[in-house]
Design an enzyme around this catalytic site. Structure first.
Site, PDB file in Angstrom:
ATOM      1  CG  HIS A  73      -1.835   1.170   1.284  1.00 50.44           C
ATOM      2  ND1 HIS A  73      -2.688   1.487   0.247  1.00 50.44           N
ATOM      3  CD2 HIS A  73      -2.037   2.121   2.243  1.00 50.44           C
ATOM      4  CE1 HIS A  73      -3.376   2.572   0.554  1.00 50.44           C
ATOM      5  NE2 HIS A  73      -3.000   2.975   1.761  1.00 50.44           N
TER       6      HIS A  73
ATOM      7  CG  HIS B  95      -3.180   6.623   2.586  1.00 48.37           C
ATOM      8  ND1 HIS B  95      -3.877   5.481   2.952  1.00 48.37           N
ATOM      9  CD2 HIS B  95      -3.223   7.428   3.680  1.00 48.37           C
ATOM     10  CE1 HIS B  95      -4.293   5.584   4.198  1.00 48.37           C
ATOM     11  NE2 HIS B  95      -3.909   6.772   4.663  1.00 48.37           N
TER      12      HIS B  95
ATOM     13  CB  CYS C 214      -2.631   3.109  -3.054  1.00 45.63           C
ATOM     14  SG  CYS C 214      -1.869   1.460  -3.069  1.00 45.63           S
TER      15      CYS C 214
END
Length: 216
Positions: A41, A53, A166
Site C-alpha cells: 500500500h 493516500h 494507491c
C-alpha cells in the site's frame, strides 16, 4: 557476530528500502506490505506522522454487498483518536496518521519503506516491483502541495485495482505520471491480461443483465 548482523541488516535495507518512521521526510513516497507481503500500500508522507493516500472509493460493504452487525460497524467506523480517520467513512484520497496508514484491519504492519526515484535500470531489475522507479521526482515541497490539493478536493477519480490504485496516486504526486510497477509486473505475465479481460467482460455482461431486469 553483532557486526555481521548489522551488515546483513544494512544490506537488507538497501534492497528493501526499509526505514524507521523517524527517518521519513515530507514528500517521501512510502509504502508498506500487506497480505503476507503479497502486495504493498502506497502513500505520500506530508508532515510529522501524517500520510495522504488513496484507498477504495466505495466502502467494504458496498464492494462485498455484506453488512456486519451494528456493533461491528460501529467499531469499524470509530474515528482514530490520533488523526480522526474512520474506516469505511473516509474514502478516496484520505489523510491519516502513520499508524492508520500501516494498519489493515486488525493487523498493524511493522514494515515501512521509502520508494526510490531515479534508480538505475540495472538496480531496478534486481529489486521488487513497486519499490522504485527510474523516473525523476518533483521537489519535496511540490509533492506535498500536489498531494494536499488532491486530498482537499478528493479528486483522483474512482479507485480501480488495475488502472487507478494507491501506487498510481503516489507516483502521480511524485512525477505527474500515473504508474504502478506492481500492476506492470503482473500484467507482463502472458496469462494475466487474458484473465483480466475475461473478468471485465463477465462483469460488464452481469451489469447489462441487471439493467435489463430493472427496465423490465
Amino acid at each position: 557476530m553483532q557486526k555481521v548482523k548489522q551488515k546483513i541488516e544494512k544490506g537488507k535495507r538497501i534492497f528493501t528500502h526499509r526505514k524507521d518512521s523517524c527517518r521519513v521526510k515530507p514528500g517521501d513516497h512510502i509504502y508498506s506490505y500487506r497480505g503476507f507481503g503479497s502486495y504493498s500500500h502506497h502513500g505520500i508522507y506530508v508532515s510529522e506522522d501524517c500520510v495522504i493516500h488513496f484507498i477504495p472509493t466505495a466502502s467494504d460493504h458496498d464492494i462485498n454487498g455484506v453488512s456486519g452487525t451494528e456493533e461491528e460497524e460501529e467499531e469499524e467506523s470509530a474515528p482514530c483518536p490520533k488523526c480522526g480517520y474512520q474506516h469505511n467513512v473516509h474514502l478516496g484520497v484520505v489523510k491519516s496518521c502513520l499508524d492508520c496508514f500501516l494498519s489493515h484491519g486488525a493487523h498493524l504492519s511493522e514494515s515501512l519503506h521509502v520508494y526510490e526515484y531515479e534508480e538505475s535500470s540495472t538496480l531496478k531489475k534486481l529489486k521488487r516491483a513497486g519499490s522504485c522507479s527510474t523516473s525523476k521526482s518533483f521537489p519535496p515541497e511540490t509533492v506535498v502541495k500536489l498531494a494536499t490539493a488532491l486530498h482537499q478536493e478528493n479528486c483522483f477519480g474512482l479507485y480501480n485495482l488495475i488502472d487507478n490504485n494507491c501506487e498510481h496516486f503516489a507516483t502521480f504526486c511524485k512525477t505527474g505520471i500515473r504508474s504502478s510497477e506492481q500492476v506492470h509486473s503482473v500484467m507482463n505475465k502472458p496469462i494475466i491480461p487474458i484473465l483480466v479481460n475475461l473478468i471485465k467482460n463477465a462483469t460488464s455482461t452481469l451489469a447489462n443483465a441487471d439493467r435489463s431486469m430493472l427496465q423490465n
